[in-house]
Design a protein around this motif. Structure first.
Motif, PDB file in Angstrom:
ATOM      1  N   TRP A   1      36.803   0.381  39.977  1.00 14.43           N
ATOM      2  CA  TRP A   1      36.895   0.478  38.529  1.00 14.43           C
ATOM      3  C   TRP A   1      36.471   1.893  38.130  1.00 14.43           C
ATOM      4  CZ3 TRP A   1      39.100  -2.951  35.345  1.00 14.43           C
ATOM      5  CH2 TRP A   1      39.291  -4.251  35.816  1.00 14.43           C
ATOM      6  N   ILE A   2      37.220   2.504  37.239  1.00 16.86           N
ATOM      7  CA  ILE A   2      36.959   3.899  36.883  1.00 16.86           C
ATOM      8  C   ILE A   2      36.841   4.055  35.372  1.00 16.86           C
ATOM      9  CG2 ILE A   2      38.089   4.820  38.941  1.00 16.86           C
ATOM     10  CD1 ILE A   2      40.546   5.428  37.182  1.00 16.86           C
ATOM     11  N   THR A   3      36.134   5.112  34.976  1.00 14.61           N
ATOM     12  CA  THR A   3      35.991   5.462  33.567  1.00 14.61           C
ATOM     13  C   THR A   3      37.072   6.462  33.172  1.00 14.61           C
ATOM     14  OG1 THR A   3      34.528   7.329  34.033  1.00 14.61           O
ATOM     15  CG2 THR A   3      33.502   5.155  33.776  1.00 14.61           C
ATOM     16  N   GLU A   4      37.088   6.818  31.900  1.00 16.50           N
ATOM     17  CA  GLU A   4      38.069   7.797  31.424  1.00 16.50           C
ATOM     18  C   GLU A   4      37.825   9.162  32.042  1.00 16.50           C
ATOM     19  OE1 GLU A   4      40.215   8.892  27.217  1.00 16.50           O
ATOM     20  OE2 GLU A   4      38.056   8.500  27.198  1.00 16.50           O
ATOM     21  N   ASP A   5      36.563   9.554  32.189  1.00 16.29           N
ATOM     22  CA  ASP A   5      36.254  10.844  32.813  1.00 16.29           C
ATOM     23  C   ASP A   5      36.707  10.869  34.266  1.00 16.29           C
ATOM     24  OD1 ASP A   5      35.150  11.814  30.481  1.00 16.29           O
ATOM     25  OD2 ASP A   5      33.091  11.256  31.013  1.00 16.29           O
ATOM     26  N   GLU A   6      36.504   9.777  34.976  1.00 20.46           N
ATOM     27  CA  GLU A   6      36.930   9.718  36.375  1.00 20.46           C
ATOM     28  C   GLU A   6      38.447   9.702  36.475  1.00 20.46           C
ATOM     29  OE1 GLU A   6      32.969   7.269  37.903  1.00 20.46           O
ATOM     30  OE2 GLU A   6      34.774   6.218  37.260  1.00 20.46           O
ATOM     31  N   LEU A   7      39.104   9.072  35.510  1.00 21.08           N
ATOM     32  CA  LEU A   7      40.567   9.104  35.485  1.00 21.08           C
ATOM     33  C   LEU A   7      41.068  10.535  35.359  1.00 21.08           C
ATOM     34  CD1 LEU A   7      43.387   7.709  35.169  1.00 21.08           C
ATOM     35  CD2 LEU A   7      42.930   7.693  32.702  1.00 21.08           C
ATOM     36  N   ARG A   8      40.451  11.310  34.503  1.00 21.26           N
ATOM     37  CA  ARG A   8      40.874  12.695  34.313  1.00 21.26           C
ATOM     38  C   ARG A   8      40.660  13.531  35.561  1.00 21.26           C
ATOM     39  NH1 ARG A   8      38.300  13.574  28.236  1.00 21.26           N
ATOM     40  NH2 ARG A   8      39.891  12.365  27.110  1.00 21.26           N
ATOM     41  N   VAL A   9      39.572  13.257  36.283  1.00 20.48           N
ATOM     42  CA  VAL A   9      39.339  13.978  37.534  1.00 20.48           C
ATOM     43  C   VAL A   9      40.442  13.669  38.538  1.00 20.48           C
ATOM     44  CG1 VAL A   9      37.772  14.245  39.490  1.00 20.48           C
ATOM     45  CG2 VAL A   9      36.850  14.105  37.168  1.00 20.48           C
ATOM     46  N   ILE A  10      40.812  12.405  38.645  1.00 25.35           N
ATOM     47  CA  ILE A  10      41.889  12.021  39.564  1.00 25.35           C
ATOM     48  C   ILE A  10      43.189  12.676  39.140  1.00 25.35           C
ATOM     49  CG2 ILE A  10      43.281  10.088  40.396  1.00 25.35           C
ATOM     50  CD1 ILE A  10      40.784   8.333  40.168  1.00 25.35           C
ATOM     51  N   GLN A  11      43.494  12.623  37.841  1.00 19.66           N
ATOM     52  CA  GLN A  11      44.740  13.198  37.349  1.00 19.66           C
ATOM     53  C   GLN A  11      44.807  14.697  37.577  1.00 19.66           C
ATOM     54  OE1 GLN A  11      44.487  11.824  33.315  1.00 19.66           O
ATOM     55  NE2 GLN A  11      45.747  10.023  33.681  1.00 19.66           N
ATOM     56  N   SER A  12      43.663  15.349  37.569  1.00 18.68           N
ATOM     57  CA  SER A  12      43.630  16.803  37.779  1.00 18.68           C
ATOM     58  C   SER A  12      43.713  17.190  39.248  1.00 18.68           C
ATOM     59  CB  SER A  12      42.352  17.387  37.171  1.00 18.68           C
ATOM     60  OG  SER A  12      41.207  16.947  37.887  1.00 18.68           O
ATOM     61  N   GLY A  13      43.670  16.195  40.149  1.00 22.96           N
ATOM     62  CA  GLY A  13      43.762  16.486  41.577  1.00 22.96           C
ATOM     63  C   GLY A  13      42.444  16.462  42.299  1.00 22.96           C
ATOM     64  N   ALA A  14      41.334  16.337  41.567  1.00 28.76           N
ATOM     65  CA  ALA A  14      40.001  16.202  42.166  1.00 28.76           C
ATOM     66  C   ALA A  14      39.724  17.301  43.188  1.00 28.76           C
ATOM     67  CB  ALA A  14      39.846  14.818  42.803  1.00 28.76           C
ATOM     68  N   ASN A  15      40.008  18.532  42.776  1.00 31.52           N
ATOM     69  CA  ASN A  15      39.742  19.703  43.641  1.00 31.52           C
ATOM     70  C   ASN A  15      40.438  19.610  44.991  1.00 31.52           C
ATOM     71  OD1 ASN A  15      38.052  20.983  41.727  1.00 31.52           O
ATOM     72  ND2 ASN A  15      36.329  19.701  42.370  1.00 31.52           N
TER      73      ASN A  15
END
Length: 285
Positions: free
Chosen positions: A140-154
């Protein structure tokens, strides 16, 4: 493209959408199957529901499925509660006995026929190793974690998803001042972020599972509609505009001020008659 068909079927069967939810897909191994995902699952870059980043091959190797690869991350997102379920999907291609094929075209036809049988629920007699399609990680993920995934997570969204701790959705839904767990503040409905690859959003004619478009936005509640309808189209004291002309004779005095007009007209007529007589007298001399 065939794995895209299998992945979509897997998502619809195991992670069906509830009202207001949407699918998102983050691809880590990009090839023709992603074309099928866009068409069948209803995700797309334009609606902010499809993202992709090629991950190094050694990082794609599945630790659970020998010979399999981690194809991407399926996200079932709730834009109102602002929580979602992220699922890492792994896939292993089936293997067929093609030793009796003498040409490349014959091999391809037999290989394609095997996939057609698998799609119809049948098992080809010449399949030597079965297809494997499974989840490896589910968080389960939050909105902030969703954005990290969408950005490629470095560079490695798969490793990032593994690093997220296991939690219950109730632990992630923000609580407002009223105590309800709807992710809103002061009773104002939460907004919808239609994909956060730079915040891009957009409409789409493609319809996802459950009758909702990929960029589905929750409809306003009855309270929102009534609140909107109570607002007048213009404020009570609208400033005068340059193109608006106000009748100078209108006002509280109404008809009482009409004698001013008659008096002015009478003076002008008298002055005209005097001037006309003066001119005629001058002409007679």
């Amino acid at each position: 493209m065939q794995p895209g068909f299998f992945i979509t079927e897997y998502a619809l069967e195991n992670y069906p959408l509830a009202a207001g939810q949407q699918y998102q897909w983050f691809g880590t191994r990009i090839y023709c199957k992603d074309d099928a995902l866009l068409y069948l699952m209803g995700v797309s870059p334009g609606t902010g529901t499809y993202f992709a980043k090629r991950v190094l091959q050694d990082e794609l190797e599945s630790p659970m499925v020998p010979g399999g690869s981690e194809e991407g991350i399926l996200i079932v997102w709730d834009p109102v509660k602002k929580v979602g379920k992220a699922v890492m999907i792994s896939f292993k291609w089936p293997e067929f006995d093609l030793s009796d094929c003498t040409t490349r075209n014959a091999m391809f036809e037999k290989w394609a026929a095997g996939f057609i049988m698998l799609c119809s629920g049948k098992t080809p007699s010449y399949m030597t190793s079965p297809m494997v399609l499974t989840k490896e990680v589910e968080k389960w993920i939050t909105e902030d974690e969703l954005r990290v995934i969408q950005s490629g997570a470095n560079g490695n969204p798969l490793a990032y998803l593994r690093s997220i701790p296991a939690r219950n959705p109730e632990d992630l839904i923000p609580v407002n001042n009223g105590g309800s767990q709807n992710g809103n503040q002061g009773g104002v409905p939460g907004g919808v972020h239609g994909g956060s690859n730079g915040g891009s959003t957009g409409g789409s004619s493609v319809t996802g599972h459950g009758g909702h478009s990929p960029g589905f936005e929750a409809a306003a509640s009855p309270a929102d509609v009534s609140a909107a309808s109570s607002v007048s189209e213009e404020p009570a004291s609208t400033p005068a505009r340059a193109y608006e002309v106000k009748n100078a004779t209108s006002g509280a005095s109404g008809g009482d001020s009409s004698w001013y007009v008659y008096g002015i007209v009478g003076v002008l007529v008298a002055a005209g008659l005097v001037a006309f007589g003066f001119l005629r007298g001058g002409a007679g001399k």
